[in-house]
Structures are given as structure tokens and as C-alpha cells.
Design an enzyme around this catalytic site. Structure first.
Site, PDB file in Angstrom:
ATOM      1  N   ASP A 212       1.402  -1.416   0.044  1.00 22.15           N
ATOM      2  CA  ASP A 212       0.136  -0.100  -0.507  1.00 22.15           C
ATOM      3  C   ASP A 212       0.923   1.379   0.365  1.00 22.15           C
ATOM      4  OD1 ASP A 212      -2.786   1.419   0.893  1.00 22.15           O
ATOM      5  OD2 ASP A 212      -2.087   2.375   2.312  1.00 22.15           O
ATOM      6  N   GLU A 248       1.850  -0.689  -5.005  1.00 20.45           N
ATOM      7  CA  GLU A 248       0.708   0.264  -5.388  1.00 20.45           C
ATOM      8  C   GLU A 248       1.513   2.374  -5.679  1.00 20.45           C
ATOM      9  OE1 GLU A 248      -1.514   2.356  -3.125  1.00 20.45           O
ATOM     10  OE2 GLU A 248      -3.278   3.400  -4.189  1.00 20.45           O
TER      11      GLU A 248
HETATM   12  C1  QV4 Z   1      -8.143  14.320   7.519  1.00 17.05           C
HETATM   13  C2  QV4 Z   1      -6.972  15.597   6.864  1.00 17.05           C
HETATM   14  C3  QV4 Z   1      -5.361  15.913   7.141  1.00 17.05           C
HETATM   15  C4  QV4 Z   1      -5.471  15.487   8.465  1.00 17.05           C
HETATM   16  C5  QV4 Z   1      -5.659  14.553   9.016  1.00 17.05           C
HETATM   17  C6  QV4 Z   1      -5.652  14.624   9.938  1.00 17.05           C
HETATM   18  O1  QV4 Z   1      -7.229  15.747   5.590  1.00 17.05           O
HETATM   19  O2  QV4 Z   1      -5.397  16.440   6.578  1.00 17.05           O
HETATM   20  O3  QV4 Z   1      -4.025  15.667   8.804  1.00 17.05           O
HETATM   21  O4  QV4 Z   1      -7.647  14.086   9.210  1.00 17.05           O
HETATM   22  O5  QV4 Z   1      -6.001  13.219  11.146  1.00 17.05           O
HETATM   23  C7  QV4 Z   1      -8.928   9.182   5.770  1.00 17.05           C
HETATM   24  C8  QV4 Z   1      -9.643  10.524   5.756  1.00 17.05           C
HETATM   25  C9  QV4 Z   1      -8.587  11.909   6.171  1.00 17.05           C
HETATM   26  C10 QV4 Z   1      -8.280  11.744   6.687  1.00 17.05           C
HETATM   27  C11 QV4 Z   1      -7.162  10.259   6.840  1.00 17.05           C
HETATM   28  C12 QV4 Z   1      -6.397  10.054   8.559  1.00 17.05           C
HETATM   29  O6  QV4 Z   1     -10.409  10.180   4.663  1.00 17.05           O
HETATM   30  O7  QV4 Z   1      -9.606  12.618   5.399  1.00 17.05           O
HETATM   31  O8  QV4 Z   1      -7.057  12.770   6.730  1.00 17.05           O
HETATM   32  O9  QV4 Z   1      -8.090   9.848   6.384  1.00 17.05           O
HETATM   33  O10 QV4 Z   1      -5.476  11.174   8.438  1.00 17.05           O
HETATM   34  C13 QV4 Z   1      -7.522   5.812   2.456  1.00 17.05           C
HETATM   35  C14 QV4 Z   1      -8.524   6.687   1.693  1.00 17.05           C
HETATM   36  C15 QV4 Z   1      -8.576   7.780   2.601  1.00 17.05           C
HETATM   37  C16 QV4 Z   1      -8.241   7.942   4.343  1.00 17.05           C
HETATM   38  C17 QV4 Z   1      -6.557   6.891   4.195  1.00 17.05           C
HETATM   39  C18 QV4 Z   1      -6.652   6.588   5.766  1.00 17.05           C
HETATM   40  O11 QV4 Z   1      -8.563   6.978   0.413  1.00 17.05           O
HETATM   41  O12 QV4 Z   1      -9.912   8.932   2.253  1.00 17.05           O
HETATM   42  O13 QV4 Z   1      -7.614   9.113   4.696  1.00 17.05           O
HETATM   43  O14 QV4 Z   1      -7.570   5.755   3.898  1.00 17.05           O
HETATM   44  O15 QV4 Z   1      -7.909   6.088   6.802  1.00 17.05           O
HETATM   45  C19 QV4 Z   1      -2.008   8.506  -3.042  1.00 17.05           C
HETATM   46  C20 QV4 Z   1      -1.688   7.836  -3.094  1.00 17.05           C
HETATM   47  C21 QV4 Z   1      -2.380   6.347  -2.915  1.00 17.05           C
HETATM   48  C22 QV4 Z   1      -3.626   5.826  -2.143  1.00 17.05           C
HETATM   49  C23 QV4 Z   1      -4.372   7.085  -2.713  1.00 17.05           C
HETATM   50  C24 QV4 Z   1      -5.738   6.863  -1.763  1.00 17.05           C
HETATM   51  O16 QV4 Z   1      -0.403   7.826  -3.708  1.00 17.05           O
HETATM   52  O17 QV4 Z   1      -1.535   5.445  -2.019  1.00 17.05           O
HETATM   53  O18 QV4 Z   1      -3.668   8.181  -2.195  1.00 17.05           O
HETATM   54  N1  QV4 Z   1      -4.229   5.117  -1.904  1.00 17.05           N
HETATM   55  C25 QV4 Z   1      -3.575   3.813  -0.546  1.00 17.05           C
HETATM   56  C26 QV4 Z   1      -4.935   2.981  -0.466  1.00 17.05           C
HETATM   57  C27 QV4 Z   1      -6.097   3.650  -0.019  1.00 17.05           C
HETATM   58  C28 QV4 Z   1      -5.561   4.132   2.038  1.00 17.05           C
HETATM   59  C29 QV4 Z   1      -4.126   4.759   1.256  1.00 17.05           C
HETATM   60  C30 QV4 Z   1      -3.202   4.634   0.687  1.00 17.05           C
HETATM   61  C31 QV4 Z   1      -3.650   5.271   3.392  1.00 17.05           C
HETATM   62  O19 QV4 Z   1      -5.436   2.076  -1.448  1.00 17.05           O
HETATM   63  O20 QV4 Z   1      -7.440   2.875   0.236  1.00 17.05           O
HETATM   64  O21 QV4 Z   1      -5.994   6.234   1.601  1.00 17.05           O
HETATM   65  O22 QV4 Z   1      -3.368   4.264   2.950  1.00 17.05           O
HETATM   66  O23 QV4 Z   1      -3.266   8.875  -4.852  1.00 17.05           O
END
Ligand code: QV4
Ligand code: CA
Length: 512
Positions: A212, A248
Site C-alpha cells: 500500500d 501500489e
Molecule cells: C484528514 C485530513 C488531513 C489531516 C488528518 C488528521 O485530510 O489533512 O492531517 O485528517 O488526522 C482518511 C480520511 C482523511 C484523513 C485521514 C486521516 O479520508 O480525510 O485526513 O484518514 O489522516 C484511504 C482513503 C483515505 C483515508 C486513508 C486513511 O482513501 O481517504 O484518509 O485511507 O484512513 C494517493 C496515494 C495512494 C492512496 C490514495 C488514496 O498515492 O497510495 O491516495 N491509496 C492507498 C490506499 C487507500 C488509502 C491509502 C493509500 C492510505 O489504496 O485506500 O487511503 O493508506 O493517491
């Protein structure tokens, strides 16, 4: 002896691109958010009989419990520790799933969330799926253990401490991805803790990993923990077998971080694939199926043996990550089946089929405000098991795309034609196309607004074939359309543009 060592070395490296599936099994399915007990059952009752090679499972490690919003699917991407307990089950259930699936030749691939721990705003306490204490504020994760020393804080140069520009390769790796506490992967201690977690899974019997957020780790740092990984468990894998690695890395072009920078570690998710195929099948921007004649590397994708391909994934089916509006999903069922059918028939890449849950989409100003919804769950937040209906579909809002006849039969098609060349391409210069896989399979699409009515060279031996899209071969009869291939390999195809599924696929195992 030197030759043997060289071969061993190549074997070691080569195998990281090899999915370790049983011979003749060429696809995996992402059973997103399924419980371990349900996956074990699905391996035995469905995936093994239909020749699925394996299952990508949701992150099995302990994650933060998010209650606002209420238990979102993405809480599982906020690790608290590497203990094997989550909404999908505990370690015993995980072990049972891996054993039962391996015993019927279906592999397990783990979604490894190792770039970071939970969000900086997750607070402190024991609101975690194993009850482990943590304190996000001071980067304290005693159940690993990780402390403040193990995070990138000092390295990130942005004001917010978060990634602010995807044009800066240092921010992308050393700053927080949407506030997620970023681990210092250059430290041997951190690499060792990650390797310890992955080796625990390897010893249980998994076949490989989705890395991931790989884009957010330096390729060399990923190599740093991959080099510490055990060979696969010889109870199910040949001695010396290496874990399958697919990273990824979202690379749609235009950024300094590219997928090719990660090829040394293993395969890479090719996001251009689903984005482009969705545009073509939707016939947007003047795209048409006849352009698919040089599909694959010809479209600027990764080399076929470095690519993990998919039509949609758990992120972009709900507007997260990348791919945008062109991505086809189960919500666009008729076009989606064509896209998945094309992917599974075409030789390019290693294929992953998505299996989703339904949620109450609610678009406001073009954004689905319910994109966070977690899996079908009980009043206490536990995930519901997957009920199987008499007609073999799934109940309780589990979509089970992998059980749709058209998709399941194309997983079989891919197995039957494995190793056969891309051949006998035909198109009408618009959206009617056809191609074969040597002498073992042939597929025809009509995505134009008029009927397809053609005699085409299939490359197949003469005989009567059952179309595996409109039906099945049931004993010695076809439940759907029948296709007669004559001695010269030609067959007559008629496909109405208003057909339920405007494509036909035949292969030698569906021959009467
Ligand atoms: C929020 C604010 C931040 C703040 C934070 C404080 O946005 O500015 O600092 O709170 O805690 C969730 C919320 C997001 C929140 C965050 C907690 O949506 O608003 O930040 O939690 O920090 C998944 C979801 C995200 C989720 C994350 C963690 O998509 O929305 O964030 O899980 O729960 C890029 C990357 C790629 C990524 C993609 C989504 O290059 O690698 O974005 N894809 C992978 C996974 C994806 C996952 C993550 C990465 C993180 O496939 O499912 O994100 O592990 O393109
Ligand atoms: Ca990072």
C-alpha cells in the site's frame, strides 16, 4: 555450480513478479472487506472450482476504530499495530482461511499498509481493533513498538507536515499522506518491524503482498524490508519461492515519481489501464474500441510482466485515489462486464477482479458524500457475513462481481487460453472488434449503435461452441448462444447493439 547460483539468483528475483498461483490459474480477486471465515468458504465452494488463482484480502492488522464517520472502510488503512485482528477476524480465523484456501489451490495476498500508522488526528487511547493503546499525538505505538524516533517528522520540509505537491519527490516520500503518521523506512529498526510482520504472514502461508502507498516510500527502502523476507512456506510452495510483490504506485503520467522506478522490487499497479479502458468503452473523447489493436505497452503502459491490472479498485470505484470519472464499476454493469471481459481475454498484465459491497451513493456537487461507507455491518459495527442466494448471487449488499456469470466465465477463459498469442484481430474502424488467443479462444465485441453481422476468422478448430457470456456449456448443450466454427476456422457472428451483453466469447473447453 556458478550456473546454478545464477539460475537461483534469477529465480529469486524473477519470482517476485510471479504470483505463485497454481499452474493454469491466471487471475486474483479482491474480496474487499470480506471476513476471513467467509473467504475460506468462498475458496472451497467457488474460487477453487472456477479456477481463481487467489484472493487479495483487506489489511489484516490492527487498525484505529473510527467512529466519526461511523466505521469507514478506510479505517483499515490506519494501522495501530501488526497484530492480526481486524473487522475481518482474528489470527486463528486468518490462519484457518490461509490453510483452507491453500489446501484447495487458492492463494492469499495481503494488503500491507506499512508506509504509515494512523492519522495524526486519531488521538490516544484504546479505540483500536485489538484494544492496543496508542497515542498518535506523540507517535507512541507500544504494541509494535514504534516511538517518535521511528517517524519522518524531522525529514518533511512542508509547513503542514503533509504532502503538498506531487511534483516534489521528497515530500511524496517523507511527508504525511493525508495526515497519516509517516514511518522512517530508512531505519533498519523500522524495516525489521515491517519484515517481522510480513514474515509472520509468510510463515502462516500467504503467497505475496500488495504494498500500500508504495509511491510514498523510496524504492530502496522498500527493497530494504523485502530483502529481509522469508521464502514462502514449503507446506504449499516450492522451496525457495519468493513472495509475489505488487506495489501500489499511482502513475497516470506527468509526475516525477513513476511506476518504472519500482520495477526492481516487483510488479506495479498500472492505473493507466483502467482509466484508459473506461474512456474507450464509454466512447469518451473520440476514443473507440478499434484503437485497442495495440493495447498494452503500445499505450504507454508498464511492460506486461511488471503490471498488475484491473478495471477498478477499492479506491477509484468511489472517487478515491486515481482514475477519475472514466473508471467503470459495478454501478455501470453493462459496460463494466465488457471492460472486465476485454481485460481477461487480452494477454497483457496480471489480472485482478474487483469484488465490492454496495453503499448508498449520494452525489452532492459531483462528490459522493457517502464514499466513506464501510461494509455491510451489524448493529455493533461487526462486518456481516456473506449470504449466498439460491441463484448463486450474494445477498446483504455484497455485490460479488466475481460471481457474475460473464466475469466468472472470463476468468475461466483466461485460464484456458493462458500462453496463447494475441491473434486474428478484426475491427470495423469503429467500436466493433474481435480477437483470438491462438487456437484456444476468441472474443467479439459490439459497442457501436448498430448490429454486428460478420464472418470472422477465429483460429479455432471446427465445431460447435457455447458462448460463455450469454450462458454456459451445461453437459453437452449450450444454455446461451451457440457458435458454429467451420473447417476454415471462420464463424458467423451477429450481435445486436441492444443485447443484454453485446459481446460473445468462445473457447475450446466450451466446445460441444
Ligand atoms: C484528514 C485530513 C488531513 C489531516 C488528518 C488528521 O485530510 O489533512 O492531517 O485528517 O488526522 C482518511 C480520511 C482523511 C484523513 C485521514 C486521516 O479520508 O480525510 O485526513 O484518514 O489522516 C484511504 C482513503 C483515505 C483515508 C486513508 C486513511 O482513501 O481517504 O484518509 O485511507 O484512513 C494517493 C496515494 C495512494 C492512496 C490514495 C488514496 O498515492 O497510495 O491516495 N491509496 C492507498 C490506499 C487507500 C488509502 C491509502 C493509500 C492510505 O489504496 O485506500 O487511503 O493508506 O493517491
Ligand atoms: Ca512515506
Amino acid at each position: 555450480m556458478r550456473v546454478l547460483l545464477l539460475l537461483a539468483a534469477v529465480g529469486l528475483c524473477g519470482a517476485q513478479y510471479n504470483a505463485n498461483t497454481q499452474p493454469g490459474r491466471t487471475s486474483i480477486v479482491h474480496l474487499f472487506e470480506w471476513r476471513w471465515a467467509d473467504i475460506a468458504l468462498e475458496c472451497e465452494r467457488y474460487l477453487a472450482p472456477y479456477g481463481f488463482g487467489g484472493v487479495q484480502v483487506s489489511p489484516p492488522n490492527e487498525n484505529v476504530v473510527v467512529t466519526s464517520p461511523n466505521r469507514p472502510w478506510w479505517e483499515r488503512y490506519q494501522p495501530i499495530s501488526y497484530k492480526l485482528c481486524s473487522r475481518s477476524g482474528n489470527e486463528d480465523e486468518f490462519r484457518d482461511m490461509v490453510t483452507r484456501c491453500n489446501n484447495v489451490g487458492v492463494r492469499i495476498y495481503v494488503d500491507a499498509v506499512v508506509n504509515h500508522m494512523c492519522g495524526s488526528g486519531a488521538g490516544y487511547g484504546t479505540h483500536s481493533t485489538c484494544g492496543s493503546y496508542f497515542n498518535a499525538g506523540n507517535r507512541d505505538f507500544p504494541a509494535v513498538p514504534y516511538s517518535g524516533w521511528d517517524f519522518n517528522d524531522g525529514k518533511c520540509t512542508t509547513g503542514s507536515g503533509e504532502i503538498e505537491s506531487y511534483q516534489d519527490i521528497y515530500q511524496i516520500r517523507n511527508c504525511r499522506l493525508s495526515g497519516l503518521l509517516d514511518l522512517a523506512m530508512e531505519k533498519d529498526y523500522v524495516r525489521s518491524k515491517v519484515a517481522e510482520y510480513l514474515n509472520h504472514l509468510i510463515d502462516i502461508g500467504v503467497a505475496g503482498f500488495r504494498i500500500d502507498a508504495a509511491k510514498h516510500m523510496w524504492p530502496g527502502d522498500i527493497k530494504g524490508f523485502l530483502d529481509k523476507l522469508h521464502n514462502l512456506n514449503t507446506k504449499w510452495f516450492s522451496s525457495g519461492a519468493r513472495p509475489f510483490i505488487y506495489q501500489e504506485v499511482i502513475d497516470l503520467g506527468g509526475e516525477p515519481v513513476t511506476g518504472s522506478q519500482y520495477y526492481g522490487n516487483g510488479r506495479v499497479t498500472e492505473f493507466k489501464y483502467g482509466a484508459k479502458l473506461g474512456t474507450v468503452i464509454r466512447r469518451w473523447n473520440g476514443e473507440k474500441m478499434s484503437y485497442l489493436k495495440n493495447w498494452g505497452e503500445g499505450w504507454g503502459f508498464a511492460p506486461s510482466d511488471r503490471a498488475l491490472v484491473f478495471v477498478d479498485n477499492h479506491d477509484n470505484q468511489r472517487g478515491h485515489g486515481a482514475g477519475g470519472a472514466s473508471i467503470l464499476t459495478f454501478w455501470d454493469a453493462r459496460l463494466y462486464k465488457m471492460a472486465v471481459g476485454f481485460m481477461l481475454a487480452h494477454p497483457y498484465g496480471f489480472t485482478r477482479v474487483m469484488s465490492s459491497f454496495r453503499w448508498p451513493r449520494n452525489f452532492q456537487n459531483g462528490h459522493d458524500v457517502n464514499d466513506w461507507y464501510g461494509p455491510p455491518s451489524n448493529w455493533d459495527g461487526s462486518t456481516k457475513s456473506v449470504p449466498i442466494n439460491p441463484d448463486t448471487t450474494c445477498g446483504d449488499d455484497w455485490v460479488c462481481e466475481h460471481r457474475w456469470r460473464q466475469i466468472r466465465n472470463m476468468v475461466v477463459f483466461r485460464n484456458v487460453v493462458d500462453g496463447e498469442p494475441f491473434s486474428n484481430w478484426w475491427d470495423n474502424n469503429s467500436n466493433q472488434v474481435a480477437f483470438g488467443r491462438g487456437s484456444k479462444g476468441f472474443i467479439v465485441f459490439n459497442n457501436d449503435d448498430w448490429q454486428l453481422n460478420e464472418y470472422l476468422q477465429t483460429g479455432l478448430p471446427a465445431g460447435t461452441y457455447c458462448d460463455v457470456i450469454s450462458g454456459d456449456k451445461d453437459n453437452n448443450r449450450c444454455t446461451g448462444i451457440q457458435v458454429n466454427v467451420s473447417g476454415d476456422g471462420k464463424a458467423h457472428f451477429q450481435i445486436s447493439n441492444s443485447a443484454e451483453d453485446p459481446f460473445i466469447a468462445i473457447h475450446i473447453n466450451a466446445k460441444l
